[in-house]
Motif scaffolding. Structure first.
Motif, short mmCIF file in Angstrom:
data_model
loop_
_atom_site.label_atom_id
_atom_site.label_comp_id
_atom_site.label_asym_id
_atom_site.label_seq_id
_atom_site.Cartn_x
_atom_site.Cartn_y
_atom_site.Cartn_z
N GLN A 88 -1.37 5.94 3.58
CA GLN A 88 -2.10 4.88 4.26
C GLN A 88 -3.23 4.40 3.36
OE1 GLN A 88 -3.26 6.47 8.18
NE2 GLN A 88 -1.62 5.19 9.05
N VAL A 89 -3.58 3.14 3.51
CA VAL A 89 -4.70 2.59 2.76
C VAL A 89 -5.66 1.93 3.74
CG1 VAL A 89 -3.58 0.35 2.31
CG2 VAL A 89 -5.35 1.17 0.75
N LYS A 90 -6.95 2.14 3.50
CA LYS A 90 -7.98 1.63 4.39
C LYS A 90 -8.88 0.64 3.66
CE LYS A 90 -11.64 3.13 7.56
NZ LYS A 90 -12.20 4.31 8.28
N ASP A 91 -9.05 -0.54 4.26
CA ASP A 91 -10.05 -1.50 3.77
C ASP A 91 -11.38 -1.08 4.38
OD1 ASP A 91 -11.77 -3.65 3.36
OD2 ASP A 91 -10.18 -5.14 3.56
N ILE A 92 -12.25 -0.49 3.58
CA ILE A 92 -13.48 0.09 4.15
C ILE A 92 -14.51 -0.97 4.51
CG2 ILE A 92 -13.11 2.30 2.99
CD1 ILE A 92 -15.20 1.55 0.96
N ARG A 93 -14.25 -2.22 4.17
CA ARG A 93 -15.15 -3.29 4.59
C ARG A 93 -14.88 -3.68 6.04
NH1 ARG A 93 -12.98 -6.96 -0.19
NH2 ARG A 93 -11.13 -6.09 0.83
N SER A 94 -13.59 -3.73 6.41
CA SER A 94 -13.23 -4.13 7.77
C SER A 94 -12.88 -2.95 8.66
CB SER A 94 -12.02 -5.07 7.73
OG SER A 94 -10.87 -4.38 7.24
N GLY A 95 -12.56 -1.80 8.03
CA GLY A 95 -12.15 -0.63 8.80
C GLY A 95 -10.67 -0.61 9.12
N VAL A 96 -9.92 -1.62 8.73
CA VAL A 96 -8.49 -1.70 9.01
C VAL A 96 -7.74 -0.72 8.10
CG1 VAL A 96 -6.44 -3.16 8.96
CG2 VAL A 96 -8.62 -4.09 9.78
N GLN A 97 -6.87 0.11 8.71
CA GLN A 97 -6.10 1.09 7.96
C GLN A 97 -4.62 0.90 8.30
OE1 GLN A 97 -7.82 4.97 7.79
NE2 GLN A 97 -5.84 6.03 7.62
N VAL A 98 -3.76 0.81 7.26
CA VAL A 98 -2.35 0.51 7.48
C VAL A 98 -1.49 1.45 6.64
CG1 VAL A 98 -2.78 -1.93 7.99
CG2 VAL A 98 -2.32 -1.22 5.63
N ASP A 99 -0.23 1.60 7.05
CA ASP A 99 0.74 2.34 6.25
C ASP A 99 0.97 1.59 4.93
OD1 ASP A 99 0.98 4.13 8.32
OD2 ASP A 99 2.83 3.24 9.12
N ALA A 100 1.23 2.36 3.88
CA ALA A 100 1.39 1.72 2.58
C ALA A 100 2.33 2.54 1.70
CB ALA A 100 0.04 1.57 1.89
N ASP A 101 2.99 1.84 0.77
CA ASP A 101 3.86 2.48 -0.21
C ASP A 101 3.27 2.18 -1.59
OD1 ASP A 101 5.82 3.20 -2.02
OD2 ASP A 101 7.48 2.34 -0.87
N PRO A 102 2.94 3.22 -2.39
CA PRO A 102 2.33 2.96 -3.70
C PRO A 102 3.22 2.13 -4.63
CG PRO A 102 2.95 5.28 -3.45
CD PRO A 102 3.09 4.65 -2.11
N ALA A 103 4.52 2.06 -4.35
CA ALA A 103 5.43 1.28 -5.20
C ALA A 103 5.44 -0.20 -4.85
CB ALA A 103 6.85 1.84 -5.09
N THR A 104 4.92 -0.55 -3.65
CA THR A 104 5.01 -1.95 -3.23
C THR A 104 3.69 -2.54 -2.74
OG1 THR A 104 5.70 -1.28 -1.01
CG2 THR A 104 7.45 -1.74 -2.63
N TRP A 105 2.77 -1.70 -2.25
CA TRP A 105 1.54 -2.24 -1.66
C TRP A 105 0.69 -2.94 -2.72
CZ3 TRP A 105 -3.65 -1.47 -2.69
CH2 TRP A 105 -4.54 -2.04 -1.77
N THR A 106 0.19 -4.11 -2.37
CA THR A 106 -0.65 -4.90 -3.28
C THR A 106 -1.77 -5.55 -2.49
OG1 THR A 106 1.26 -5.39 -4.69
CG2 THR A 106 -0.69 -6.80 -4.95
N PRO A 107 -3.00 -5.43 -2.96
CA PRO A 107 -4.10 -6.13 -2.28
C PRO A 107 -3.99 -7.64 -2.49
CG PRO A 107 -4.90 -5.15 -4.30
CD PRO A 107 -3.48 -4.70 -4.15
N SER A 108 -4.83 -8.38 -1.80
CA SER A 108 -4.84 -9.83 -1.96
C SER A 108 -5.26 -10.20 -3.38
CB SER A 108 -5.83 -10.46 -0.97
OG SER A 108 -7.16 -10.10 -1.31
N ASP A 109 -4.96 -11.44 -3.77
CA ASP A 109 -5.34 -11.92 -5.09
C ASP A 109 -6.85 -11.81 -5.31
OD1 ASP A 109 -2.73 -12.51 -5.62
OD2 ASP A 109 -2.91 -14.65 -5.16
N GLU A 110 -7.62 -12.01 -4.23
CA GLU A 110 -9.08 -11.95 -4.34
C GLU A 110 -9.58 -10.54 -4.60
OE1 GLU A 110 -7.47 -13.48 -1.86
OE2 GLU A 110 -7.82 -15.54 -2.55
#
Length: 450
Positions: A416-438
């Motif tokens: 899982q990966v958590k955006d600590i600015r918003s607190g949103v935490q989601v399931d993630a795969d290290p082979a495919t998960w990518t943050p936004s361009d920003e």
């Protein structure tokens, strides 16, 4: 707000400030290379004779010597032409580089150069003793078509336009125009007149008129004519008619008028609103022979010129072979200092890291490194926790570092990966998960215009 350096005149940036500087440098490199300029770097040290052969600024040059000379070796005096000194700009070293490497270069030679330079000035905002310059030049062998003067101005306008800075204006004049005019009104010491006119913004027209009369023997009429020329400023080619209305005739004046008209005409068409014909611009260094440029930030004129340069026809030569050139130099440190001190732009975070990979246990460090490696292989900057502390403490550490995401892997291998600015935490795969361009890269964002 930029910190005050502990050693005056030698700025050092914090990591988030350095990211702003790197953004400026990367943007300049990108623009220069898009226009076909190749990168070079010259040595930091030149001989005193080389540095001072055009223009007297010896008070600003830092001499270089060892703390202890070899036994029996006499120390070289500061006026010894063979003594070593740090370069005060990049144009003089570049001229030497061209002469020494002429047999290996294809002319016209287009180069950009981004390096530190050193100048013994009184430190203040915009003036440092160690600073970075970014130069572009085109040098010819024997001759260099005037069209390059036009091109250089357009490239710099494009390069500055891509930076997170306020509106700017390239103030352009031509030394031939000025020198021809001074000769036409009977003032043969054109270099002396230029030096006086160069002080116009600092001391005002009345004191400049007194200098012209007391030091150069000008009459009241000659001094006033020189000031009238310097007072001409237009955003189009109407300066030509204004100069001719002053009733001065000289062949060199006409040549300079024609050249400046070409630069301004092209700029009005391709970079409207960025260039001004300003006949008060003189440039202090003696090696300029034609087009001269100084650039100011609108609303920050007290900072001085952020980009300057021009045409030089006699700086580089080898026997009868001459290498005329034209170039402009951007004061990167001066620009970055103003960006930081006035909060004109900021980095979106303090570090390149986008993801902090947390540890569930000290034994999971190897698996966490595998996650980080997978992310990095796709261009996502990641770092791994050093020890397995409470998740709350690991999140706080990431937050202090300015890292936006924290990665968790439980004992069953679920990610899982958590955006600590918003607190949103989601399931993630290290082979495919990518943050936004920003978020994948640090963004340098200009402050909104007030």
């Amino acid at each position: 707000m930029a910190r005050t350096a502990s050693l005056s005149g030698f700025p050092e940036w914090l990591p988030e400030e350095r990211l702003v500087e790197q953004h400026v440098l990367d943007s300049l490199r990108r623009t220069f290379e898009l226009h076909g300029f190749g990168s070079i770097e010259t040595r930091a040290v030149e001989t005193v004779g080389q540095l001072l052969r055009k223009g007297e600024i010896d008070k600003e040059v830092y001499g270089l010597s060892r703390l202890q000379d070899d036994e029996g070796e006499e120390a070289k005096g500061k006026h010894d032409p063979h003594a070593l000194a740090l370069h005060f700009d990049l144009t003089v070293p570049f001229a030497r580089y061209v002469v020494e490497n002429a047999g290996y270069l294809a002319f016209p030679f287009r180069r950009y150069q981004i390096q530190k330079v050193w100048r013994g000035e009184r430190p203040q905002e915009g003036r440092a003793r160690e600073f970075t310059q970014a130069d572009i030049d085109v040098v010819g062998d024997g001759e260099l078509p005037f069209r390059y003067d036009v091109e250089i101005a357009l490239v710099i306008a494009e390069a500055l336009g891509a930076l997170p800075i306020p509106e700017f204006r390239l103030r352009i004049n031509n030394r031939k125009l000025a020198e021809g005019f001074y000769r036409g009104i009977g003032l043969p010491d054109t270099a002396g007149v230029l030096r006086s006119i160069d002080k116009l913004e600092k001391i005002g027209p009345d004191k400049v008129a007194e200098l012209l009369k007391s030091e150069l023997g000008a009459t009241d009429e000659q001094a006033q004519a020189a000031l009238k020329l310097a007072g001409i400023k237009t955003e189009d080619t109407s300066f030509v008619a204004q100069v001719r209305s002053l009733g001065v005739s000289n062949d060199l004046l006409e040549e300079g008028l024609n050249e400046l008209e070409q630069v301004i005409e092209a700029a009005v068409k391709r970079v409207p609103g960025k260039v001004i014909a300003d006949l008060s611009i003189a440039r202090g260094l003696d090696y300029y022979t034609g087009t001269v440029v100084e650039t100011v930030l609108v609303g920050h004129e007290q900072l001085g010129s952020i980009c300057s340069g021009g045409r030089y026809d006699a700086l580089a030569s080898k026997g009868n072979r001459k290498f005329p050139g034209v170039g402009l130099s951007i004061g990167v440190t001066r620009l970055v200092s103003r960006i930081l001190s006035q909060d004109l732009a900021k980095a979106s975070r303090a570090v390149p890291t986008a993801v902090f990979v947390a540890l569930t246990s000290d034994e999971s460090w190897g698996e966490a490194q595998d996650v980080a490696t997978e992310l990095r292989s796709r261009g996502i900057a990641a770092e791994v926790a050093a020890k397995a502390e409470k998740f709350g403490k690991q999140i706080k550490f990431a937050d202090r570092r300015g890292i936006p995401f924290v990665w968790f892997t439980d004992e069953d291998g679920k990610h899982q990966v958590k955006d600590i600015r918003s607190g949103v935490q989601v399931d993630a795969d290290p082979a495919t998960w990518t943050p936004s361009d920003e978020d994948i890269h640090v963004q340098v964002v200009a402050a909104p215009a007030s």
